[in-house]
Design an enzyme around this catalytic site. Structure first.
Site, mmCIF file in Angstrom:
data_model
loop_
_atom_site.group_PDB
_atom_site.id
_atom_site.type_symbol
_atom_site.label_atom_id
_atom_site.label_comp_id
_atom_site.label_asym_id
_atom_site.label_seq_id
_atom_site.Cartn_x
_atom_site.Cartn_y
_atom_site.Cartn_z
ATOM 1 N N ASP A 184 -6.791 -8.262 4.632
ATOM 2 C CA ASP A 184 -5.976 -9.065 3.709
ATOM 3 C C ASP A 184 -5.367 -10.293 4.387
ATOM 4 O OD1 ASP A 184 -6.538 -7.270 1.695
ATOM 5 O OD2 ASP A 184 -4.646 -6.178 1.888
ATOM 6 N N SER A 236 0.834 -1.214 0.000
ATOM 7 C CA SER A 236 0.000 0.000 0.000
ATOM 8 C C SER A 236 0.866 1.260 0.000
ATOM 9 C CB SER A 236 -0.883 0.022 1.248
ATOM 10 O OG SER A 236 -1.822 -1.017 1.203
ATOM 11 N N ARG A 271 -12.618 -14.522 -1.787
ATOM 12 C CA ARG A 271 -11.728 -15.215 -0.843
ATOM 13 C C ARG A 271 -12.488 -16.076 0.167
ATOM 14 N NH1 ARG A 271 -7.095 -10.425 -0.247
ATOM 15 N NH2 ARG A 271 -5.981 -11.057 -2.135
ATOM 16 N N ARG A 283 1.532 4.257 -3.000
ATOM 17 C CA ARG A 283 1.274 5.669 -2.703
ATOM 18 C C ARG A 283 2.532 6.509 -2.875
ATOM 19 N NH1 ARG A 283 -2.464 2.516 -0.348
ATOM 20 N NH2 ARG A 283 -4.477 3.374 0.309
HETATM 21 C C1 S3P Z 1 -5.558 -1.365 0.064
HETATM 22 C C2 S3P Z 1 -6.748 -1.394 0.702
HETATM 23 C C3 S3P Z 1 -7.530 -2.616 0.955
HETATM 24 C C4 S3P Z 1 -6.695 -3.872 0.779
HETATM 25 C C5 S3P Z 1 -5.840 -3.815 -0.435
HETATM 26 C C6 S3P Z 1 -4.912 -2.603 -0.404
HETATM 27 C C7 S3P Z 1 -4.892 -0.075 -0.151
HETATM 28 O O1 S3P Z 1 -8.616 -2.657 0.063
HETATM 29 O O2 S3P Z 1 -7.521 -5.003 0.733
HETATM 30 O O3 S3P Z 1 -5.051 -4.987 -0.550
HETATM 31 O O4 S3P Z 1 -3.699 -0.038 -0.483
HETATM 32 O O5 S3P Z 1 -5.554 0.954 0.024
HETATM 33 P P1 S3P Z 1 -9.985 -1.892 0.458
HETATM 34 O O6 S3P Z 1 -9.584 -0.588 0.939
HETATM 35 O O7 S3P Z 1 -10.803 -1.783 -0.799
HETATM 36 O O8 S3P Z 1 -10.622 -2.773 1.479
#
Ligand code: S3P
Length: 409
Positions: A298, A6, A329, A10
């Site tokens: 996750d 994540s 999942r 970003r």
């Molecule tokens: C993420 C947010 C999550 C997560 C994904 C990565 C992110 O999804 O499941 O693997 O980087 O913002 P959601 O925000 O849609 O739940």
């Protein structure tokens, strides 16, 4: 641990929109984050490999250019949703899409709020999924309550909010990961959080940063589970990101009786990281649900696998979001755990797992979902006999070195 997925996404995105350079260390070179790099390169952003690091030469908030072709987000929901928030405000139009899985994932959840802000976004096939055709437009701030706790939805709105007149406010039903808020604020944006509401003001400029990406707790979770399950294990995992909006997996494993000790704590740009010492433990079943779900969304697959080896029943609820991840999942876990002999019932919004039955090897259908494939590598270690996972390459999405690291152990 390899860099957080994540935060890696970003750092490239915000670096591209900033003035000046952003240098990223421990960037995750997984296929998802490489999709983000290639999307921004095709919009004119110069992104270099500098030794181990990634260097993004920012173009400023108004410096992106129209790509020549369709933007390919690959398998990455984060790329697709966050980039849409940015594209909604540009002075060009673009079509973006991704692989088979991405084209099934719900995008109405970003189309609705971005449209309210003045964006023109169309699901090309009219099914609320990608491909999306986005025509940039002048945006205005909104106050929006999201029906689901999703950092991707929240972030798409906040990124559009960088460009929107006035203030943009997002309220979530439960707190989702807050990397966008923390990082945008260090890039110079005016972002405030009160409870589950985040407010951002239109930005004039973002400024390039040096970013040290902490290790990904979602990747660490596989080794935490393996360490807890395999008798005699003791594993030290270094530099694991433990942002409280992400560390639900630690709380749940500890609640199950798992021995996970924090041996060192550090912090950079608001993102805490820790060394974690995991020791094999006897686990017992627990209930998992409510507001903690987004903090471990996750990691639910690997928690579910571990629950099969725990004494008693584990109930996972309020996790319907799992059905719209890289694969369904809940179905993927139920089907494959049953193939290994586990006692698992699928529910509307989760699973009920009656632990304590020994598992045996099986052929696993990973559904090409990286976290399902890695979860079953862990389950296989704790099961009798041999397990085979034919669609294995998908692990490259988030953890290209997984097998090597596993072999070292
Ligand atoms: C993420 C947010 C999550 C997560 C994904 C990565 C992110 O999804 O499941 O693997 O980087 O913002 P959601 O925000 O849609 O739940």
């Amino acid at each position: 641990m390899p860099g957080d997925k994540s935060i890696s996404h970003r750092s490239v995105m915000f670096g591209a929109l900033a003035k000046g350079d952003t240098e990223i260390s421990n960037f995750l070179r997984g296929a998802d984050c490489l999709s983000t790099i290639s999307c921004f390169r095709s919009m004119g952003v110069d992104i270099e490999e500098k030794g181990e690091n990634v260097l993004v030469h920012g173009k400023g908030l108004r410096g992106l250019r129209r790509p020549d072709g369709i933007l390919d987000c690959g398998n990455s929901g984060t790329t697709t949703r966050l980039i849409s928030g940015i594209l909604a405000a540009q002075d060009f139009d673009v079509t973006l899409t991704g692989d088979e899985s991405i084209q099934k994932r719900p995008m109405k959840r970003i189309i609705d709020p971005l449209s309210l802000m003045g964006a023109e976004i169309e699901s090309v096939r009219g099914n609320g999924c990608a491909p999306l055709h986005i025509t940039g437009a002048p945006l205005h701030g909104i106050s929006y309550s999201t029906p689901v706790a999703s950092a991707q939805v929240k972030s798409a709105i906040l990124l559009a909010g960088l460009y929107a007149d006035g203030e943009t406010r997002v309220t979530e039903p439960a707190p989702s990961r807050n990397h966008t808020e923390l990082m945008l604020s260090s890039f110079g944006a005016d972002v405030r959080t009160e409870g589950t509401t985040v407010t951002i003001r239109q930005a004039e400029e973002l400024y390039g940063q040096k970013i040290q990406v902490p290790g990904d707790i979602s990747s660490a979770a596989f080794f935490i589970a393996a360490g807890l399950l395999i008798p005699g294990s003791e594993i030290l995992l270094k530099n694991v990101g433990v942002n409280p909006t992400r560390d639900g997996v630690l709380r749940v494993f500890r609640r199950m009786g798992g021995s996970i000790e924090t041996t060192a704590l550090s912090s950079g740009a608001g993102e805490p990281a820790a060394d974690l010492l995991v020791k094999a433990s006897r686990l017992h079943g627990v209930e998992i649900g409510g507001e903690e779900i987004p903090s471990l969304i996750d990691e639910i697959p690997v928690i579910a696998a571990a629950a099969c080896f725990a004494d008693g029943v584990t109930v996972i609820r309020d996790a319907a979001e799992l059905k719209v991840k890289e694969s369904n999942r809940i179905a993927a876990m139920t089907e494959n755990l049953r193939a290994m002999g586990a006692d698992v019932t699928e529910t509307e919004d989760g699973m009920i797992i009656r632990g304590g039955r020994p598992l045996h090897g099986a052929v696993i259908d990973s559904r090409n979902d990286h976290r399902i494939a890695m979860t079953f590598a862990v389950a296989a270690l704790a099961a009798e006999g041999e397990t085979s996972i034919p669609q294995w390459d998908c692990v490259n999405i988030s953890y290209p070195g997984f097998l090597e690291d596993l072999r070292k152990l």
